[in-house]
Design a protein around this motif. Structure first.
Motif, PDB file in Angstrom:
ATOM      1  N   GLY A   1      64.615  56.381  39.918  1.00  0.00           N
ATOM      2  CA  GLY A   1      64.994  57.694  39.408  1.00  0.00           C
ATOM      3  C   GLY A   1      65.462  58.623  40.518  1.00  0.00           C
ATOM      4  N   ARG A   2      64.831  58.468  41.706  1.00  0.00           N
ATOM      5  CA  ARG A   2      65.260  59.283  42.845  1.00  0.00           C
ATOM      6  C   ARG A   2      66.564  58.750  43.444  1.00  0.00           C
ATOM      7  N   ALA A   3      66.746  57.425  43.422  1.00  0.00           N
ATOM      8  CA  ALA A   3      67.957  56.840  44.006  1.00  0.00           C
ATOM      9  C   ALA A   3      69.180  57.041  43.117  1.00  0.00           C
ATOM     10  N   PHE A   4      68.955  57.178  41.778  1.00  0.00           N
ATOM     11  CA  PHE A   4      70.064  57.358  40.839  1.00  0.00           C
ATOM     12  C   PHE A   4      69.826  58.638  40.031  1.00  0.00           C
ATOM     13  N   PRO A   5      69.953  59.784  40.641  1.00  0.00           N
ATOM     14  CA  PRO A   5      69.692  61.041  39.907  1.00  0.00           C
ATOM     15  C   PRO A   5      70.646  61.201  38.734  1.00  0.00           C
ATOM     16  N   GLY A   6      70.086  61.641  37.611  1.00  0.00           N
ATOM     17  CA  GLY A   6      70.896  61.853  36.418  1.00  0.00           C
ATOM     18  C   GLY A   6      71.053  60.627  35.546  1.00  0.00           C
ATOM     19  N   THR A   7      70.559  59.468  35.986  1.00  0.00           N
ATOM     20  CA  THR A   7      70.661  58.231  35.203  1.00  0.00           C
ATOM     21  C   THR A   7      69.365  58.007  34.431  1.00  0.00           C
ATOM     22  N   THR A   8      69.492  57.634  33.173  1.00  0.00           N
ATOM     23  CA  THR A   8      68.320  57.338  32.349  1.00  0.00           C
ATOM     24  C   THR A   8      67.618  56.094  32.888  1.00  0.00           C
ATOM     25  N   VAL A   9      66.287  56.185  33.045  1.00  0.00           N
ATOM     26  CA  VAL A   9      65.478  55.052  33.490  1.00  0.00           C
ATOM     27  C   VAL A   9      64.506  54.697  32.370  1.00  0.00           C
ATOM     28  N   VAL A  10      64.563  53.446  31.916  1.00  0.00           N
ATOM     29  CA  VAL A  10      63.724  52.967  30.813  1.00  0.00           C
ATOM     30  C   VAL A  10      62.824  51.869  31.348  1.00  0.00           C
ATOM     31  N   THR A  11      61.564  51.841  30.912  1.00  0.00           N
ATOM     32  CA  THR A  11      60.646  50.776  31.322  1.00  0.00           C
ATOM     33  C   THR A  11      60.247  49.948  30.116  1.00  0.00           C
ATOM     34  N   SER A  12      60.023  48.663  30.350  1.00  0.00           N
ATOM     35  CA  SER A  12      59.585  47.748  29.301  1.00  0.00           C
ATOM     36  C   SER A  12      58.589  46.778  29.911  1.00  0.00           C
ATOM     37  N   GLY A  13      57.395  46.736  29.344  1.00  0.00           N
ATOM     38  CA  GLY A  13      56.366  45.842  29.862  1.00  0.00           C
ATOM     39  C   GLY A  13      54.994  46.263  29.393  1.00  0.00           C
ATOM     40  N   GLY A  14      54.014  45.385  29.562  1.00  0.00           N
ATOM     41  CA  GLY A  14      52.654  45.701  29.143  1.00  0.00           C
ATOM     42  C   GLY A  14      52.564  45.917  27.652  1.00  0.00           C
TER      43      GLY A  14
ATOM     44  N   LEU B   1      60.107  46.756  24.854  1.00  0.00           N
ATOM     45  CA  LEU B   1      61.265  47.098  24.033  1.00  0.00           C
ATOM     46  C   LEU B   1      61.991  45.828  23.611  1.00  0.00           C
ATOM     47  N   ALA B   2      62.478  45.813  22.378  1.00  0.00           N
ATOM     48  CA  ALA B   2      63.235  44.650  21.898  1.00  0.00           C
ATOM     49  C   ALA B   2      64.690  44.731  22.319  1.00  0.00           C
ATOM     50  N   THR B   3      65.287  45.911  22.203  1.00  0.00           N
ATOM     51  CA  THR B   3      66.700  46.095  22.547  1.00  0.00           C
ATOM     52  C   THR B   3      66.893  47.428  23.246  1.00  0.00           C
ATOM     53  N   VAL B   4      68.006  47.538  23.954  1.00  0.00           N
ATOM     54  CA  VAL B   4      68.445  48.811  24.525  1.00  0.00           C
ATOM     55  C   VAL B   4      69.919  48.982  24.178  1.00  0.00           C
ATOM     56  N   PRO B   5      70.384  50.202  24.050  1.00  0.00           N
ATOM     57  CA  PRO B   5      71.796  50.409  23.685  1.00  0.00           C
ATOM     58  C   PRO B   5      72.737  50.073  24.840  1.00  0.00           C
ATOM     59  N   ASP B   6      73.999  49.853  24.497  1.00  0.00           N
ATOM     60  CA  ASP B   6      75.027  49.559  25.500  1.00  0.00           C
ATOM     61  C   ASP B   6      75.539  50.850  26.139  1.00  0.00           C
ATOM     62  N   THR B   7      74.644  51.560  26.774  1.00  0.00           N
ATOM     63  CA  THR B   7      74.996  52.807  27.470  1.00  0.00           C
ATOM     64  C   THR B   7      74.442  52.743  28.877  1.00  0.00           C
ATOM     65  N   PRO B   8      75.006  53.512  29.809  1.00  0.00           N
ATOM     66  CA  PRO B   8      74.519  53.456  31.201  1.00  0.00           C
ATOM     67  C   PRO B   8      73.045  53.832  31.287  1.00  0.00           C
ATOM     68  N   ALA B   9      72.243  52.930  31.810  1.00  0.00           N
ATOM     69  CA  ALA B   9      70.813  53.170  31.981  1.00  0.00           C
ATOM     70  C   ALA B   9      70.254  52.108  32.904  1.00  0.00           C
ATOM     71  N   LEU B  10      69.176  52.431  33.583  1.00  0.00           N
ATOM     72  CA  LEU B  10      68.430  51.473  34.379  1.00  0.00           C
ATOM     73  C   LEU B  10      67.220  51.030  33.570  1.00  0.00           C
ATOM     74  N   VAL B  11      67.125  49.741  33.295  1.00  0.00           N
ATOM     75  CA  VAL B  11      66.038  49.192  32.483  1.00  0.00           C
ATOM     76  C   VAL B  11      65.121  48.409  33.414  1.00  0.00           C
ATOM     77  N   VAL B  12      63.929  48.939  33.669  1.00  0.00           N
ATOM     78  CA  VAL B  12      62.957  48.294  34.551  1.00  0.00           C
ATOM     79  C   VAL B  12      61.976  47.518  33.670  1.00  0.00           C
ATOM     80  N   ALA B  13      61.921  46.209  33.871  1.00  0.00           N
ATOM     81  CA  ALA B  13      61.104  45.361  33.001  1.00  0.00           C
ATOM     82  C   ALA B  13      60.352  44.332  33.821  1.00  0.00           C
ATOM     83  N   THR B  14      59.202  43.933  33.315  1.00  0.00           N
ATOM     84  CA  THR B  14      58.463  42.826  33.898  1.00  0.00           C
ATOM     85  C   THR B  14      58.962  41.517  33.280  1.00  0.00           C
ATOM     86  N   PRO B  15      58.741  40.368  33.941  1.00  0.00           N
ATOM     87  CA  PRO B  15      59.228  39.098  33.398  1.00  0.00           C
ATOM     88  C   PRO B  15      58.697  38.835  31.991  1.00  0.00           C
TER      89      PRO B  15
END
Length: 648
Positions: free
Chosen positions: A431-444, A448-462
């Motif tokens: 979030g600090r390296a990409f200011p203004g970009t949506t950051v989404v997390t998935s895990g635990g 999340l099942a899906t994310v939209p085809d829009t600019p975003a950083l999706v942080v996920a565990t395996p």
């Protein structure tokens, strides 16, 4: 059913005339054993007995529903034999608890099954796949290991294979690692087969609904059955095909006795009923490759030009201290400049970017800042972690105790460092390296099942990577050392499986898709990812295990318990000639202890290794020795696992 090993055998009882009509093979009953009532299954009705004493009477028939079918009974016996377990333990996995109200409900009348031709176009890129589908349609016992291409709609392909079998008048069974996979295949199967004949089984349904669906399978209404690991025992009538997706996933290994693996049970079932079998995945395990090498199954793989056309461009980025000194971005955002550039390009093109992090949480592991000793809890030796940035001190991941002041037990320093950074801390840094970009997390607990085809950083565990309908523009695979550096037989294989699962969600290179893995490029596992060649990686892994005598090239039993009890079990067992006994070694902190009474003192592990052709002989010897130890009642609990998933 009696769980103690030395009582794993049949017992004869008298049946009264009033109970005779309902007391048929396969039904549940209650019998009195040693002065108490216990649950039982009626296995057969006979007019004579070889018991020399006085027989007791059957107490009652619980239900007239024949829930234990002959096929499932034979499978349970085979699994108990293969894994040196008891039949009651297997049957507890195979037959769910009864729900009386559901069982009494009227069975809905189903309309005649309507079939439709299966379009083989989706399979056409895989060599011999069309012949495989033709064999399924003809009811032949074809068996294959399928290497899915990146971006493949795997659920549609499995649904088409199952539909080909259903159209031939037989039934299909699919076993999957988790609920999201079950949901995906259920939706795909319902597009190819009458939805009223497609049944999904999973533990999350609740006892009533799960038993209702299980009864639908038992009564023949379901023709396409989908579920997680226990569904491999589902009482499917006229089984024509059994499928397993992503057989390297740990979720397919049963954590309860007899510690069976769904892949092995599925293959046993296919062999017993002489039906077709299909194992598929983006990567490949050494066990699946062994089936191909032995010619029990054949390959379904695409040509190299097809692989190159469908795969993203994969680059390996060095993660050494020297590289970090040369690259300021690697120190600030934990991403080398090359990975940052790939992420920026994808975001600029309007696509989401996937960031895979091996650990969830904030900082899941700490170490001494001076001597690098892992920080552990003083009470249970569990790893200490930081649950969030505002926490003072650390928290044990095992017992939950709070450690307000950290001090190294080895050198006394109060300086700490992060061993590995979790998904939430990574999202914070990005979030600090990409200011203004949506950051989404998935895990635990928040997958999340899906994310939209829009600019975003999706942080996920395996395993928690959501699907982007149009594909990710880039995938950044962080902390490769955390996966590759584990002291585990399957570390490399598991790392490649997790990386390929993420890379398969990325757009092909012709559309600008990039996969950046932060790991040393000379490592064979990383090279397999760069080439996108899981078959060669599995072949090399199988060769390596054959050379050192590890499963699946050999069979290995792990015996866990205190020193005296484990040694006594091995001494009692009549091991096959040439069996090699290894150990004992102490079980590492955090390893599960044998079930039963607490074990006093250290818990050790001993290994027994035999050639592959002596596996059943080894299992039989240990099964008999376990029964002898159980009858003596003079030792501590001992756990026996055949070919455990994690040897050490």
């Amino acid at each position: 059913m009696l769980s103690v090993p030395h009582l794993d055998r049949e017992f004869d009882y008298l049946v009264s005339s009033e109970q005779s009509d309902d007391a048929q093979p396969g039904v549940r009953a209650r019998v009195r054993f040693h002065g108490r009532l216990v649950d039982a299954f009626i296995l057969e009705r006979r007019s004579d007995t070889d018991h020399v004493g006085k027989l007791g009477w059957l107490d009652r028939v619980v239900s007239a529903e024949p829930v234990l079918t002959p096929d499932v009974r034979r499978l349970a016996e085979a699994v108990a034999t293969r894994y040196a377990g008891t039949r009651p333990d297997v049957l507890r996995l195979a037959v769910p608890p009864r729900h009386a109200n559901v069982e009494k409900q009227a069975v809905p009348e189903l309309a005649p099954l309507v079939t439709a031709d299966v379009d083989p176009a989706g399979w056409s890129v895989y060599g011999r796949a069309e012949a495989f589908l033709a064999a399924l349609a003809e009811g032949r016992a074809a068996r294959a290991v399928w290497q899915a291409l990146p971006g493949e709609q795997w659920a549609d392909r499995l649904a088409e294979a199952g539909a080909a079998v259903v159209n031939s008048g037989r039934a299909a069974l699919a076993v999957l690692p988790d609920q999201s996979d079950v949901d995906a295949l259920h939706a795909a199967a319902s597009r190819h087969v009458d939805p009223t004949r497609v049944v999904a089984l999973s533990a999350g349904l609740g006892p009533a609904e799960r038993y209702r669906r299980w009864l639908a399978v038992l009564r023949g209404g379901a023709r396409f059955v989908i579920g997680t690991r226990s569904a491999v025992f589902a009482p499917v009538a006229d089984l024509g095909l059994v499928m397993v997706w992503d057989d390297g996933d740990d979720s397919l290994a049963e954590p309860r006795a007899p510690y069976s693996h769904a892949r092995e049970v599925a293959m046993l079932r296919a062999h017993q009923v002489r039906c077709a079998a299909l194992i598929g995945g983006y990567s490949r395990t050494a066990e699946a490759q062994a089936l191909v090498r032995s010619r029990w199954a054949h390959d379904l793989v695409a040509t190299r030009p097809q692989v190159r056309a469908r795969a993203a461009r994969v680059v390996a980025i060095e993660d050494s201290a020297h590289a970090q000194e040369r690259d300021p971005a690697a120190r600030t955002a934990r991403l080398p400049t090359m990975a940052l550039d790939a992420a920026r390009s994808a975001l600029k093109a309007g696509a989401p970017v996937l960031v895979q992090v091996p650990r969830r949480g904030y900082v899941p592991a700490l170490a001494c800042g001076r001597c690098r000793t892992i920080a552990r809890c003083r009470h249970c030796t569990g790893p200490l972690s930081l649950p969030d940035r505002d926490t003072t001190g650390a928290v044990c991941r095992w017992c939950g105790r709070h450690e307000p002041a950290l001090r190294c037990a080895r050198c006394g320093s109060d300086a700490v460092r992060a061993v590995v950074v979790g998904a939430r801390r990574t999202a914070e840094e990005l979030g600090r390296a990409f200011p203004g970009t949506t950051v989404v997390t998935s895990g635990g607990d928040a997958v999340l099942a899906t994310v939209p085809d829009t600019p975003a950083l999706v942080v996920a565990t395996p395993g928690a990577e959501p699907v982007a309908p149009g594909g990710y523009g880039a995938a950044l695979l962080l902390d490769g050392w955390a996966l590759l550096g584990r002291q585990d037989l399957r570390a490399g294989e598991d790392a490649l499986r997790r990386w390929m699962a993420a890379g398969a969600l990325v757009r092909p290179r012709s559309e600008g898709g990039v996969v950046a893995v932060v790991a040393e490029s000379a490592i064979p596992t990383v090279q397999a990812l760069v080439r996108w060649d899981p078959v060669a990686a599995a072949e090399a892994e199988l060769d390596a295990r054959t050379e050192v005598g590890l499963p699946p090239a050999a069979h290995m039993a792990a015996i866990d318990g205190d020193v005296a009890s484990a040694a006594a079990l091995i001494d009692t067992a009549t091991l096959p000639e040439g069996a090699e006994v290894l150990g004992p070694v102490d079980l590492p902190p955090g390893a599960r202890r044998p079930a039963g009474e607490p074990v006093d003192g250290p818990v050790i592990r001993m290994l027994v290794r035999v050639p592959r052709e002596q596996g059943l002989e080894l299992a039989a010897a240990l099964r008999k020795a376990t029964g002898v130890a159980s009858a003596r009642h003079d030792g501590a609990p001992v756990r026996v696992q055949i070919d455990p998933l994690h040897i050490g």
